[in-house]
Design a protein around this motif. Structure first.
Motif, PDB file in Angstrom:
ATOM      1  N   PHE A 128      -3.172  10.801   2.262  1.00 33.85           N
ATOM      2  CA  PHE A 128      -3.381   9.359   2.112  1.00 33.85           C
ATOM      3  C   PHE A 128      -3.882   8.746   3.419  1.00 33.85           C
ATOM      4  O   PHE A 128      -4.807   7.925   3.424  1.00 33.85           O
ATOM      5  CB  PHE A 128      -2.083   8.678   1.679  1.00 33.85           C
ATOM      6  CG  PHE A 128      -1.608   9.103   0.322  1.00 33.85           C
ATOM      7  CD1 PHE A 128      -2.056   8.465  -0.825  1.00 33.85           C
ATOM      8  CD2 PHE A 128      -0.705  10.153   0.172  1.00 33.85           C
ATOM      9  CE1 PHE A 128      -1.624   8.844  -2.088  1.00 33.85           C
ATOM     10  CE2 PHE A 128      -0.263  10.548  -1.082  1.00 33.85           C
ATOM     11  CZ  PHE A 128      -0.727   9.890  -2.211  1.00 33.85           C
ATOM     12  N   SER A 148       6.643   9.365  -3.753  1.00 35.50           N
ATOM     13  CA  SER A 148       5.820   9.264  -4.963  1.00 35.50           C
ATOM     14  C   SER A 148       6.554   9.876  -6.145  1.00 35.50           C
ATOM     15  O   SER A 148       7.740  10.232  -6.046  1.00 35.50           O
ATOM     16  CB  SER A 148       4.463   9.951  -4.752  1.00 35.50           C
ATOM     17  OG  SER A 148       3.569   9.665  -5.804  1.00 35.50           O
ATOM     18  N   THR A 189      -7.462   9.806   4.007  1.00 29.16           N
ATOM     19  CA  THR A 189      -8.360   9.097   3.087  1.00 29.16           C
ATOM     20  C   THR A 189      -8.669   7.701   3.618  1.00 29.16           C
ATOM     21  O   THR A 189      -9.838   7.269   3.634  1.00 29.16           O
ATOM     22  CB  THR A 189      -7.733   8.993   1.688  1.00 29.16           C
ATOM     23  OG1 THR A 189      -7.589  10.316   1.144  1.00 29.16           O
ATOM     24  CG2 THR A 189      -8.621   8.173   0.752  1.00 29.16           C
ATOM     25  N   THR A 235       3.821   4.985  -5.950  1.00 23.49           N
ATOM     26  CA  THR A 235       3.715   5.629  -4.646  1.00 23.49           C
ATOM     27  C   THR A 235       3.844   4.561  -3.563  1.00 23.49           C
ATOM     28  O   THR A 235       3.268   3.481  -3.695  1.00 23.49           O
ATOM     29  CB  THR A 235       2.374   6.362  -4.506  1.00 23.49           C
ATOM     30  OG1 THR A 235       2.250   7.311  -5.571  1.00 23.49           O
ATOM     31  CG2 THR A 235       2.270   7.094  -3.178  1.00 23.49           C
ATOM     32  N   THR A 256      -8.013  12.974  -7.530  1.00 27.11           N
ATOM     33  CA  THR A 256      -8.677  11.939  -6.739  1.00 27.11           C
ATOM     34  C   THR A 256      -9.004  12.431  -5.345  1.00 27.11           C
ATOM     35  O   THR A 256     -10.130  12.263  -4.847  1.00 27.11           O
ATOM     36  CB  THR A 256      -7.783  10.686  -6.654  1.00 27.11           C
ATOM     37  OG1 THR A 256      -7.632  10.132  -7.961  1.00 27.11           O
ATOM     38  CG2 THR A 256      -8.385   9.635  -5.733  1.00 27.11           C
ATOM     39  N   VAL A 257      -8.032  13.044  -4.677  1.00 24.86           N
ATOM     40  CA  VAL A 257      -8.260  13.464  -3.297  1.00 24.86           C
ATOM     41  C   VAL A 257      -9.138  14.711  -3.227  1.00 24.86           C
ATOM     42  O   VAL A 257      -9.959  14.861  -2.322  1.00 24.86           O
ATOM     43  CB  VAL A 257      -6.915  13.679  -2.572  1.00 24.86           C
ATOM     44  CG1 VAL A 257      -6.170  14.887  -3.084  1.00 24.86           C
ATOM     45  CG2 VAL A 257      -7.123  13.767  -1.072  1.00 24.86           C
ATOM     46  N   ASP A 281       2.226   9.976 -10.562  1.00 23.83           N
ATOM     47  CA  ASP A 281       1.218   9.529  -9.608  1.00 23.83           C
ATOM     48  C   ASP A 281       0.540  10.706  -8.920  1.00 23.83           C
ATOM     49  O   ASP A 281      -0.675  10.712  -8.708  1.00 23.83           O
ATOM     50  CB  ASP A 281       1.849   8.612  -8.562  1.00 23.83           C
ATOM     51  CG  ASP A 281       1.829   7.155  -8.983  1.00 23.83           C
ATOM     52  OD1 ASP A 281       1.627   6.881 -10.184  1.00 23.83           O
ATOM     53  OD2 ASP A 281       2.024   6.282  -8.110  1.00 23.83           O
ATOM     54  N   ALA A 319      -6.572   3.763  -6.543  1.00 24.37           N
ATOM     55  CA  ALA A 319      -6.259   5.010  -7.260  1.00 24.37           C
ATOM     56  C   ALA A 319      -5.226   4.782  -8.367  1.00 24.37           C
ATOM     57  O   ALA A 319      -4.847   5.735  -9.055  1.00 24.37           O
ATOM     58  CB  ALA A 319      -5.743   6.062  -6.284  1.00 24.37           C
ATOM     59  N   LEU A 337      -3.839   3.302  -2.486  1.00 16.85           N
ATOM     60  CA  LEU A 337      -2.927   3.353  -3.626  1.00 16.85           C
ATOM     61  C   LEU A 337      -3.394   2.470  -4.778  1.00 16.85           C
ATOM     62  O   LEU A 337      -3.391   2.899  -5.940  1.00 16.85           O
ATOM     63  CB  LEU A 337      -1.517   2.952  -3.196  1.00 16.85           C
ATOM     64  CG  LEU A 337      -0.886   3.780  -2.071  1.00 16.85           C
ATOM     65  CD1 LEU A 337       0.548   3.326  -1.823  1.00 16.85           C
ATOM     66  CD2 LEU A 337      -0.938   5.267  -2.390  1.00 16.85           C
ATOM     67  N   TRP A 383      -3.325  11.734  -8.280  1.00 15.10           N
ATOM     68  CA  TRP A 383      -3.818  11.825  -6.903  1.00 15.10           C
ATOM     69  C   TRP A 383      -4.447  13.187  -6.616  1.00 15.10           C
ATOM     70  O   TRP A 383      -5.403  13.294  -5.848  1.00 15.10           O
ATOM     71  CB  TRP A 383      -2.675  11.557  -5.934  1.00 15.10           C
ATOM     72  CG  TRP A 383      -3.056  11.641  -4.489  1.00 15.10           C
ATOM     73  CD1 TRP A 383      -2.563  12.492  -3.555  1.00 15.10           C
ATOM     74  CD2 TRP A 383      -4.024  10.823  -3.805  1.00 15.10           C
ATOM     75  NE1 TRP A 383      -3.144  12.269  -2.329  1.00 15.10           N
ATOM     76  CE2 TRP A 383      -4.041  11.246  -2.459  1.00 15.10           C
ATOM     77  CE3 TRP A 383      -4.869   9.792  -4.206  1.00 15.10           C
ATOM     78  CZ2 TRP A 383      -4.893  10.666  -1.512  1.00 15.10           C
ATOM     79  CZ3 TRP A 383      -5.711   9.208  -3.263  1.00 15.10           C
ATOM     80  CH2 TRP A 383      -5.708   9.643  -1.937  1.00 15.10           C
ATOM     81  N   LEU A 404      -2.035   4.061  -8.206  1.00 14.60           N
ATOM     82  CA  LEU A 404      -0.785   4.771  -7.935  1.00 14.60           C
ATOM     83  C   LEU A 404       0.320   3.744  -7.709  1.00 14.60           C
ATOM     84  O   LEU A 404       0.694   3.421  -6.587  1.00 14.60           O
ATOM     85  CB  LEU A 404      -0.948   5.678  -6.707  1.00 14.60           C
ATOM     86  CG  LEU A 404      -2.100   6.686  -6.766  1.00 14.60           C
ATOM     87  CD1 LEU A 404      -2.158   7.516  -5.499  1.00 14.60           C
ATOM     88  CD2 LEU A 404      -1.978   7.582  -7.995  1.00 14.60           C
TER      89      LEU A 404
END
Length: 403
Positions: free
Chosen positions: A116, A290, A119, A243, A301-302, A294, A238, A235, A298, A240
Motif C-alpha cells: 500500500f 484488513s 502504491t 482496510t 489490484t496490486v 478486501d 480500490a 484504499l 487487493w 477497500l
C-alpha cells in the motif's frame, strides 16, 4: 533477551525466515481441525468448491500444517476462475474461550502494508511529483549516505541501510513495553547509529527502515499524514472499506471482530497474547489491518497495477534476485512460483496475499500466530502446502531456504 536473533524480531517475515521475519493456556493450538465456514461471508464457497477430491486434500494439508506448526487458527481463501474456490476457517480465534476462527475477521497484515505504501509512492511518480531515482536526501535529512540512496533502492530493499528492527536496543525497548508509541524518527534512529551494511543497489536486505523512509517521503511531498494519503489515494479507489492504517490518536484501533494473536517474541521467549500491542513501531512498513474480503480484491489490484500507469507498474514488477532461491523482489512486491504479492508478519499475526496471473488465481492466508517452526514462517508453510495441491506448477516459495 529471546534466543532468536534480534533481526527476526519484527522483521516482517517474508524473507527473514522462509519466503522470506501470557502463558499458553490448556487449550491446544492444534486440538481441532474442525472447519468453520462463514455463511454470511461474501467470499464463501460451497463445501466442495474445487471438487471433493481437491477440497479434501486441502482440508487435510491445512490440518497437518496447523498441527505441525501449532497454529491456533487460520483462514484461507483460494479463488481459481473456471475451477472454483476454497474458503475455510479452522481452529480457534481465542485459546482461552475456544471461540472459533472465522473468514470475516479483521487481522493485522504486517508487511503487506508495504504494498500500500509503495502504491501511494508510485502514484506520486506517475504524477511526476517525485522520481524513483531521486536521492532520499532530497526529502529526508540525516540518512547515512542519503545522497547516493535513491527511492528505488529503498523500495527494492537495496539501500544498504542497517534495519532498525535488527538493533538490540530497539528489540529491548519494544518488548519491555509493547504498548509504547514510537515516532518514525525514533525508529530510524535505532538503525542510523549503525554503519551501513552495503553500497546502495548492491545487496538485497529486507529492511523496514526503507519503508519508514518512504512513508516520510509521501508525507513530505503531499503535506498529509501517510495514513490519510493511503486511505484517500489507495484504499478508497480500490474499494477497500475493511482496510485501515491505524496511526496517530487511533494507533491502537483494531476493529471487531478479530482473533487474538499469539507470539513468542518476548523478552523471555514465553508465548504472549499480543492482540493489543501497539503497531506504531511498524508504521508505513507494517501497521495495517484488513480482512480476507478486501485482500482478495487487493491481490489483483496490486499485481496488475490497476491504480498505476502501465509503465510505472512495469517498473514495479521488475523483480531482482534476493539470494533466496525461487524468490525475486521488485518495488515493494515479490514473485515466487509465478505468484505476485507480499506476505506479512507482526507479533501474533501472519498473512499472505498473492495473485497468479497465469491462472488469474488469488490466494489469501490469515493466521493468528507468528511463531516459527524449524525456522520457517507458519504462513509460508500453509501457502506452500495449499499451492502444492491446487497449483502444482506454481508452488509458493517452493525452494526458499529456512533460516
Amino acid at each position: 533477551m529471546r534466543r532468536t536473533p534480534p533481526r527476526r524480531l519484527l522483521a516482517a517475515a517474508l524473507l527473514a525466515a522462509s519466503v522470506l521475519a501470557a502463558p499458553v493456556m490448556a487449550t491446544s493450538a492444534n486440538a481441532t481441525a474442525v472447519v468453520h465456514p462463514a455463511p454470511h461471508d461474501r467470499d464463501h464457497c460451497s463445501s466442495d468448491g474445487l471438487g471433493r477430491g481437491v477440497t479434501a486434500r486441502l482440508d487435510k494439508a491445512i490440518a497437518d500444517v496447523r498441527k505441525k506448526a501449532a497454529i491456533p487458527g487460520g483462514a484461507v481463501g483460494l479463488w481459481m476462475p473456471g475451477k472454483g474456490c476454497y474458503v475455510r476457517a479452522t481452529g480457534v480465534a481465542d485459546k482461552v474461550t475456544g471461540q472459533p476462527m472465522s473468514t470475516d475477521f479483521y487481522s493485522r497484515i504486517g508487511s503487506e502494508t508495504k504494498t500500500f505504501t509503495v502504491t501511494a509512492l508510485l502514484q506520486l511518480v506517475d504524477e511526476r511529483r517525485i522520481g524513483l531515482d531521486d536521492p532520499i536526501s532530497r526529502y529526508v535529512h540525516g540518512v547515512p549516505n542519503g545522497r547516493h540512496i535513491t527511492l528505488r533502492h529503498l523500495a527494492e530493499m537495496r539501500s544498504g541501510l542497517f534495519p532498525y528492527s535488527a538493533d538490540a536496543d530497539f528489540a529491548h525497548d519494544l518488548l519491555s513495553d509493547p504498548s509504547r508509541t514510537f515516532t518514525p524518527r525514533e525508529l530510524l534512529a535505532y538503525g542510523f547509529k549503525h554503519r551501513n551494511t552495503a553500497a546502495p543497489g548492491k545487496v538485497f536486505v529486507y529492511n523496514n527502515s526503507n519503508l519508514v523512509l518512504l512513508g516520510l517521503v509521501i508525507e513530505k511531498v503531499t503535506g498529509h499524514h501517510v495514513a490519510d494519503v493511503i486511505d484517500r489515494r489507495v484504499l478508497r479507489p480500490a474499494h477497500l472499506d475493511q482496510t485501515l492504517f491505524p496511526d496517530g490518536p487511533n494507533v491502537r484501533e483494531f476493529p471487531e471482530p478479530h482473533a487474538h494473536g499469539y507470539t513468542n517474541q518476548t523478552l523471555t521467549g514465553a508465548v504472549a497474547d499480543s492482540t493489543d500491542w501497539n503497531p506504531s513501531w511498524a508504521w508505513s512498513a507494517g501497521a495495517m489491518i484488513s480482512t480476507m474480503h478486501d485482500l482478495r480484491g487487493w491481490a489483483k489490484t496490486v499485481a496488475t497495477g490497476e491504480l498505476l500507469s502501465p509503465e510505472t507498474q512495469k517498473q514495479r514488477l521488475k523483480t531482482l534476485p534476493t539470494g533466496f532461491p525461487g524468490l525475486t523482489y521488485g518495488l515493494g512486491i515479490f514473485e515466487t512460483g509465478g505468484w505476485i504479492g507480499h506476505n506479512g508478519s507482526i507479533p501474533g499475526y501472519e498473512s499472505v496475499t498473492v495473485y497468479l496471473p497465469a491462472l488469474k488465481a488469488t490466494l489469501v492466508v490469515l493466521i493468528n500466530t507468528d511463531i516459527t517452526t524449524g525456522g520457517q514462517e507458519p504462513s509460508t508453510l500453509l501457502a506452500r502446502a495449499i499451492t502444492q495441491i491446487a497449483t502444482p506448477d506454481h508452488v509458493y516459495d517452493g525452494s526458499a531456504p529456512t533460516r
